[in-house]
Design an enzyme around this catalytic site. Structure first.
Site, short mmCIF file in Angstrom:
data_model
loop_
_atom_site.label_atom_id
_atom_site.label_comp_id
_atom_site.label_asym_id
_atom_site.label_seq_id
_atom_site.Cartn_x
_atom_site.Cartn_y
_atom_site.Cartn_z
N ARG A 4 -39.97 8.93 32.41
CA ARG A 4 -39.18 9.37 31.45
C ARG A 4 -38.64 10.87 32.12
NH1 ARG A 4 -38.28 12.57 27.34
NH2 ARG A 4 -40.36 13.56 27.95
N TYR A 51 -34.58 24.64 37.74
CA TYR A 51 -35.55 24.01 36.79
C TYR A 51 -34.26 23.55 36.13
CZ TYR A 51 -38.65 21.61 34.22
OH TYR A 51 -39.40 20.37 33.73
N GLU A 102 -46.49 15.37 32.30
CA GLU A 102 -45.06 15.67 32.43
C GLU A 102 -44.29 14.46 32.41
OE1 GLU A 102 -42.35 18.28 31.92
OE2 GLU A 102 -44.48 19.26 32.12
N ASP A 103 -43.46 14.35 31.55
CA ASP A 103 -42.32 13.43 31.46
C ASP A 103 -43.16 12.13 31.62
OD1 ASP A 103 -40.49 15.29 31.17
OD2 ASP A 103 -39.45 15.35 33.18
N ASP A 139 -46.57 19.43 27.93
CA ASP A 139 -45.52 20.45 27.84
C ASP A 139 -44.42 19.84 26.79
OD1 ASP A 139 -44.48 22.68 28.08
OD2 ASP A 139 -43.19 22.09 29.51
N ASP A 140 -44.05 18.25 26.95
CA ASP A 140 -43.01 17.77 26.33
C ASP A 140 -43.42 17.86 24.74
OD1 ASP A 140 -41.53 16.89 28.95
OD2 ASP A 140 -43.31 15.72 29.06
N LYS A 169 -41.91 22.76 37.83
CA LYS A 169 -42.69 23.32 36.66
C LYS A 169 -43.66 24.35 37.53
CE LYS A 169 -41.99 22.32 32.77
NZ LYS A 169 -41.74 21.30 31.52
N ASN A 222 -32.02 18.06 26.59
CA ASN A 222 -31.82 18.24 27.92
C ASN A 222 -31.46 17.12 29.06
OD1 ASN A 222 -32.37 21.19 28.09
ND2 ASN A 222 -34.47 21.00 28.65
#
Length: 496
Positions: free
Chosen positions: A97, A44, A187-188, A210-211, A115, A352
């Site tokens: 993103r 990850y 996600e993203d 999650d973000d 993930k 990150n």
């Protein structure tokens, strides 16, 4: 492990791990669970970021399910191509993103794959019950469109109605194919889509971002644990954020909710303890007309302030949180200002991968003369200052989402509620021991992650039963035992 350690380059280790997962899944998880601190940065962040950037050239065979714009009208059939019938967790991205790296289109698949490997290794969800999906709607990344190894559609991103219809069809197909209780983790996605999707499907599907929510929960846990070191209650602190995107506003909202829960004050009041700075300066009420909708709740009455340093001097926060995606923004002046009016400033540099971190552990400790309590999004090595060794904590979402997902699965929850996120935070904060605090840590070590995940799962499941959204009845007597017994463990079966 011996052969993985022979590789010098992290990306080579990543490729070796992915090939192992392909060849011997059980061994892959055994390795990951037994060496979680060493291998987490490989499978990850930060290595997965580089893997996504180069995904086309390291591509061997597909690891997840790709749904392309060309398959509009046929998504249910495409889902039926996946060999596993009973799916518990889906992680889906459209690659717009990826981490702090921007639009990587179809190559964002590395994120759902990574993930879900963590859902299994850290949260014990069976690998066969996990489904990584990338929705390919094109990419606006010129470099990738010209790259001969790009694996996705070579066209600009679909937006507006075309995009909305594709996602709507996808969400309906998932529910039709896998039922009400499948967890869909977004996600993203880019900011505008992320908030809209969560708001739109939060009332009809079991969805989690999650973000926005995972990051918020893990940061709140760190802040709650840090109170043991910096003193005071949550409501007595002043928060300043750099970055007002998904992560920043998500964390701010969850902190405001927790303060409101503790003090019984309305959340509109508790938001006033939290200020956010974006690329144009402090978010204040005079800017309200030009702000995106998710920033509006944070536009407080205040004169305009143009930059972070001035905002720190004016607001005098006790806690500084970076979620800007821009590296080196917590400058020497900013950290020194924080240290000038706080005995122990809490500095969280969450962006990150490591290259985008607002400051390094070394900088935070050196510039605050060893007084800062520091945690970051990506891992940093321990640092010695004036003869004392500081161990920086890592505010990694991997503390929360695997246990959170397990809690939803064991309770058969059909909706995600903010109170479940607070329950997850409280469970994580309780896992930090006195011994951890002495080293300046505000998160427990990753080596106990499966035990931590089982405790988080039990707390989340308990909240689901309390809120009446759990379907697995009757409720188990001991939820921690139930969580532990449901966890996938990579052992070879005995054959006679």
């Amino acid at each position: 492990m011996n052969s993985i350690r022979q590789y010098e380059v992290p990306l080579q280790k990543y490729v070796a791990m992915m090939e192992l997962e392909e060849r011997n899944e059980r061994l892959f998880y055994k390795l990951l669970i037994d060496n979680v601190e060493e291998l987490l940065p490989v499978v990850y962040t930060p290595t997965v970021g580089e893997a996504c950037q180069k995904y086309g050239s390291i591509f061997r065979r597909p690891q997840g399910l790709y749904i392309s714009l060309k398959e509009k009208g046929k998504i249910l059939e495409v889902l039926k191509n996946w060999p596993e019938r009973s799916i518990q967790v889906i992680v889906v991205t459209d690659g717009e993103r990826i981490l702090g790296l921007g639009d990587l289109g179809c190559q964002g698949m590395g994120i759902p794959v990574g993930k879900l490997a963590l859902y299994t290794a850290l949260g014990g969800i069976r690998p066969s019950a996990c489904l990584p999906i990338t929705v390919d709607v094109g990419t606006n990344n010129e470099q990738l469109l010209k790259d001969e190894f790009y694996i996705g559609l070579r066209q600009r991103r679909a937006t507006g109605q075309e995009y909305a219809e594709l996602l709507d069809e996808f969400m309906s197909a998932v529910k039709q194919n896998y039922g009400e209780k499948v967890l869909i983790q977004f996600e993203d996605f880019a900011n505008h889509n992320a908030f809209e999707l969560l708001a739109k499907y939060g009332t009809t599907h079991l969805v989690f971002n999650d973000d926005i929510q995972g990051t918020a929960s893990v940061v709140l846990a760190g802040v709650v644990a840090a109170l043991k070191l910096i003193g005071g209650t949550l409501a007595e602190h002043r928060f300043l954020f750099l970055g007002a995107g998904e992560a920043g506003t998500g964390i701010a909202e969850l902190i405001a909710l927790e303060i409101s829960k503790q003090t019984k004050a309305p959340v509109e009041e508790t938001r006033k303890k939290i200020c956010l700075v974006d690329s144009k300066g402090l978010i204040v009420s005079s800017r309200k007309d030009s702000l995106q909708h998710f920033k509006k709740p944070w536009a407080h009455e205040h004169e305009p302030v143009n930059n972070l340093l001035d905002a720190v001097k004016v607001i005098k926060p006790t806690i500084l949180i970076g979620s800007s995606g821009v590296g080196r923004t917590f400058t020497k002046e900013v950290i020194e200002a924080m240290a000038s009016f706080n005995e122990k400033p809490l500095i969280l540099a969450l962006s990150n991968p490591t290259s985008q971190s607002e400051c390094t552990a070394e900088e935070a400790y050196t510039w605050s003369k060893g007084r800062a309590i520091f945690a970051s999004g990506s891992p940093f090595d321990p640092f010695e200052y004036n003869g004392k060794v500081f161990v920086p904590g890592q505010a990694n979402n991997a503390y929360i989402f695997p246990g959170f997902g397990l809690g939803l699965v064991i309770s058969g929850a059909i909706r995600v509620h903010d109170d479940m996120l607070l329950a997850a935070s409280e469970a994580l904060a309780k896992q930090v021991t006195e011994e951890n605090f002495e080293k300046g840590l505000i998160y427990p070590p990753f080596s106990n992650i499966r035990k931590i995940s089982a405790n988080i799962a039990a707390n989340v499941a308990a909240k689901a039963y309390e809120l009446g959204v759990a379907t697995r009845l009757p409720r188990p007597q001991n939820l921690v035992k139930c969580a532990e017994s449901c966890m996938y463990t990579p052992v070879y079966r005995n054959y006679r």
